[in-house]
Design a protein around this motif. Structure first.
Motif, PDB file in Angstrom:
ATOM      1  N   GLN A  93       0.384   3.914  -5.474  1.00 14.79           N
ATOM      2  CA  GLN A  93       0.203   5.287  -5.918  1.00 14.79           C
ATOM      3  C   GLN A  93       1.313   6.138  -5.289  1.00 14.79           C
ATOM      4  O   GLN A  93       1.427   6.235  -4.073  1.00 14.79           O
ATOM      5  CB  GLN A  93      -1.165   5.824  -5.489  1.00 14.79           C
ATOM      6  CG  GLN A  93      -2.352   5.234  -6.237  1.00 14.79           C
ATOM      7  CD  GLN A  93      -2.450   5.739  -7.669  1.00 14.79           C
ATOM      8  OE1 GLN A  93      -1.773   6.699  -8.061  1.00 14.79           O
ATOM      9  NE2 GLN A  93      -3.289   5.081  -8.457  1.00 14.79           N
ATOM     10  N   ASP A 275     -11.423   3.586  -7.204  1.00 15.57           N
ATOM     11  CA  ASP A 275     -10.795   4.023  -5.962  1.00 15.57           C
ATOM     12  C   ASP A 275     -11.691   3.523  -4.833  1.00 15.57           C
ATOM     13  O   ASP A 275     -12.790   4.045  -4.615  1.00 15.57           O
ATOM     14  CB  ASP A 275     -10.656   5.540  -5.937  1.00 15.57           C
ATOM     15  CG  ASP A 275      -9.623   6.035  -6.946  1.00 15.57           C
ATOM     16  OD1 ASP A 275      -9.015   5.195  -7.641  1.00 15.57           O
ATOM     17  OD2 ASP A 275      -9.413   7.259  -7.023  1.00 15.57           O
ATOM     18  N   GLU A 314      -6.939   2.470  -6.547  1.00 14.24           N
ATOM     19  CA  GLU A 314      -6.469   3.103  -5.321  1.00 14.24           C
ATOM     20  C   GLU A 314      -7.237   2.542  -4.137  1.00 14.24           C
ATOM     21  O   GLU A 314      -8.466   2.453  -4.166  1.00 14.24           O
ATOM     22  CB  GLU A 314      -6.684   4.616  -5.395  1.00 14.24           C
ATOM     23  CG  GLU A 314      -6.238   5.358  -4.153  1.00 14.24           C
ATOM     24  CD  GLU A 314      -6.641   6.827  -4.192  1.00 14.24           C
ATOM     25  OE1 GLU A 314      -6.462   7.466  -5.259  1.00 14.24           O
ATOM     26  OE2 GLU A 314      -7.148   7.325  -3.190  1.00 14.24           O
ATOM     27  N   TYR A 361      -3.494  -0.905  -6.513  1.00 16.76           N
ATOM     28  CA  TYR A 361      -2.532   0.164  -6.250  1.00 16.76           C
ATOM     29  C   TYR A 361      -2.826   0.723  -4.861  1.00 16.76           C
ATOM     30  O   TYR A 361      -3.919   1.245  -4.612  1.00 16.76           O
ATOM     31  CB  TYR A 361      -2.645   1.284  -7.291  1.00 16.76           C
ATOM     32  CG  TYR A 361      -2.097   0.898  -8.641  1.00 16.76           C
ATOM     33  CD1 TYR A 361      -0.812   1.261  -9.032  1.00 16.76           C
ATOM     34  CD2 TYR A 361      -2.866   0.148  -9.534  1.00 16.76           C
ATOM     35  CE1 TYR A 361      -0.307   0.912 -10.277  1.00 16.76           C
ATOM     36  CE2 TYR A 361      -2.371  -0.215 -10.780  1.00 16.76           C
ATOM     37  CZ  TYR A 361      -1.086   0.165 -11.139  1.00 16.76           C
ATOM     38  OH  TYR A 361      -0.599  -0.203 -12.371  1.00 16.76           O
ATOM     39  N   TRP A 363      -2.642   3.231  -1.701  1.00 12.56           N
ATOM     40  CA  TRP A 363      -2.432   4.633  -1.367  1.00 12.56           C
ATOM     41  C   TRP A 363      -1.707   4.697  -0.039  1.00 12.56           C
ATOM     42  O   TRP A 363      -2.230   4.225   0.959  1.00 12.56           O
ATOM     43  CB  TRP A 363      -3.779   5.374  -1.292  1.00 12.56           C
ATOM     44  CG  TRP A 363      -3.567   6.826  -1.040  1.00 12.56           C
ATOM     45  CD1 TRP A 363      -3.482   7.458   0.166  1.00 12.56           C
ATOM     46  CD2 TRP A 363      -3.370   7.837  -2.040  1.00 12.56           C
ATOM     47  NE1 TRP A 363      -3.242   8.789  -0.007  1.00 12.56           N
ATOM     48  CE2 TRP A 363      -3.164   9.056  -1.346  1.00 12.56           C
ATOM     49  CE3 TRP A 363      -3.334   7.823  -3.439  1.00 12.56           C
ATOM     50  CZ2 TRP A 363      -2.942  10.255  -2.016  1.00 12.56           C
ATOM     51  CZ3 TRP A 363      -3.114   9.010  -4.090  1.00 12.56           C
ATOM     52  CH2 TRP A 363      -2.923  10.220  -3.392  1.00 12.56           C
ATOM     53  N   SER A 364      -0.563   5.330   0.063  1.00 14.77           N
ATOM     54  CA  SER A 364       0.250   5.856  -0.999  1.00 14.77           C
ATOM     55  C   SER A 364       1.663   6.044  -0.468  1.00 14.77           C
ATOM     56  O   SER A 364       1.907   5.901   0.727  1.00 14.77           O
ATOM     57  CB  SER A 364      -0.276   7.231  -1.465  1.00 14.77           C
ATOM     58  OG  SER A 364      -0.088   8.212  -0.456  1.00 14.77           O
TER      59      SER A 364
END
Length: 412
Positions: A93, A275, A314, A361, A363-364
């Motif tokens: 991200q 997330d 996330e 994905y 963070w970040s």
């Protein structure tokens, strides 16, 4: 043809009597100190293997990689294995708030290439570009951009740079929470005075960004992020239908982890991200296998076995003592412990592969930061991973693993 997914009803659902009563059923999202959720919340090598040196202490990335992937010096903007349908999404991200005074287009293009080069070095094939929008208070029904919101045109430029480098690209608006902090608020429990007005305002706000995503040939547009209190509202039908007329790619929704494990996520989209900041009550010295067990216990509350339709959209954790108990705690700065972060990354990667999920994905990365420098732990978030050699090594090991993805047997 799009259907309203009982997005998680495709899996056997476990009755969650204990979870529903737990005190952590308040959401959490670790955006920077001045725009994140109110916390604390109980919610959740060597240069060959790492894109930054592990011994010289400078945190600077090497000019090239000696791994089997292309050198980031000679092919700085070329993903080694560009993403194709069915492959795992190995991504980060990238969060972008505009700085004041406004940076030039030349600067943002240079910065995008710098991040692209860094991600190539990690073995990533995907990037999600998150950006803020604003609400006056928790009952407001008007949404707006702000001085820190990148324009659609500038986002389009950045998306194109990543797309041209072979990355799978996602554009993700996320509600900033500064105005909600005073009332101990969080984006997941807003209660607009008029929901119809809220959805009309939101549709108007995101349409130019959908157009930018379409022009940049992005793969995904995230229609909403961690909006627990609005999930299942009929207002989403019109917003999504309008989005699909504007954007030809995938329309998805990113649910917060608490709602994922406690209820059906009823949204009119075909793709779901989670997330995921699952708290695990283990000591800082816990081995990776204990963290894997902890994650699986959480996921098993929703469904056991493979989860091929679920993306970890996330996740992250602070490189500090005590972080396993509250992985998304952005504000507290306890003693730095890089091994905690690295072990968490290894565990999550193992879970994603074992359960045949769509990918991760992390963070970040902060858009204006230099990913090639060591974080200043006096001011930096403990969640920052760029410049932490152990964490970068864990990410690279994950991204360059043999796991191809949940749908490679039928990929085109």
């Amino acid at each position: 043809m799009r259907s309203r997914l009982p997005l998680l009803a495709i899996f056997p659902v476990t009755v969650l009597t204990l979870v529903l009563g737990a005190p952590f059923v308040v959401g959490n999202h670790p955006v920077r100190w001045d725009s994140g959720s109110v916390l604390p919340r109980v919610v959740i090598g060597d240069s060959k293997d790492s894109p930054t040196p592990s011994t010289d202490g400078t945190g600077k990335a090497p000019a090239s990689s000696s791994s089997g992937s292309p050198s980031t010096s000679t092919k700085a903007l070329e993903v080694a294995k560009p993403w194709k349908q069915g492959m795992a999404q190995w991504g980060v991200q990238l969060y972008w708030e505009e700085e004041s005074p406004l940076r030039s287009d030349a600067f943002i293009e240079k910065q995008a290439r710098k991040h692209a080069k860094y991600l190539v070095g990690l073995g990533a094939n995907s990037v999600s570009l998150s950006f803020p929008y604003y609400i006056k208070n928790s009952t407001a029904d008007v949404l707006s951009t702000g001085a820190k919101t990148p324009s659609p045109e500038r986002l389009q430029k950045v998306l194109k740079i990543f797309k041209d480098a072979g990355f799978r690209t996602t554009l993700r608006p996320i509600m900033d929470e500064k105005t909600l902090k005073q009332s101990n608020g969080w984006r997941g429990n807003i209660d607009p005075a008029s929901r119809s007005a809220w959805f009309a305002s939101y549709e108007k706000l995101i349409t130019p960004y959908l157009e930018a995503a379409e022009k940049a040939k992005a793969n995904t547009f995230v229609i909403g992020t961690e909006l627990n209190s609005l999930e299942g509202d009929v207002g989403w039908d019109k917003v999504v239908a309008s989005a699909e007329k504007t954007f030809s790619g995938e329309i998805s929704y990113d649910a917060n982890w608490d709602n994922y494990v406690t209820r059906r996520i009823n949204m009119p989209v075909n793709h779901l991200g989670v997330d995921a900041y699952f708290p695990i009550k283990v000591p800082d010295t816990a081995p990776v296998e204990d963290l894997v067990t902890g994650w699986n216990k959480w996921l098993d509350k929703k469904a056991t076995g493979p989860l091929p339709n679920i993306l970890v959209s996330e996740t992250g954790i602070g490189a500090m003592n005590g972080a396993y108990h509250a992985p998304g705690d952005f504000y507290v700065k306890r003693a730095v412990n890089p091994q905690v972060q690295a072990n968490w990354y290894r565990a999550v990667c193992e879970v994603v592969q074992d359960r045949k999920m769509q990918g991760i994905y992390w963070w970040s990365l902060w858009f204006d930061d230099d990913p090639n420098t060591k974080p200043d732990d006096k001011v930096a978030s403990r969640l920052d991973f760029a410049g932490r050699p152990l964490s970068e090594k864990a990410i690279k090991s994950c991204f360059t693993s043999d796991y191809a993805g949940p749908g490679t047997t039928t990929a085109s």
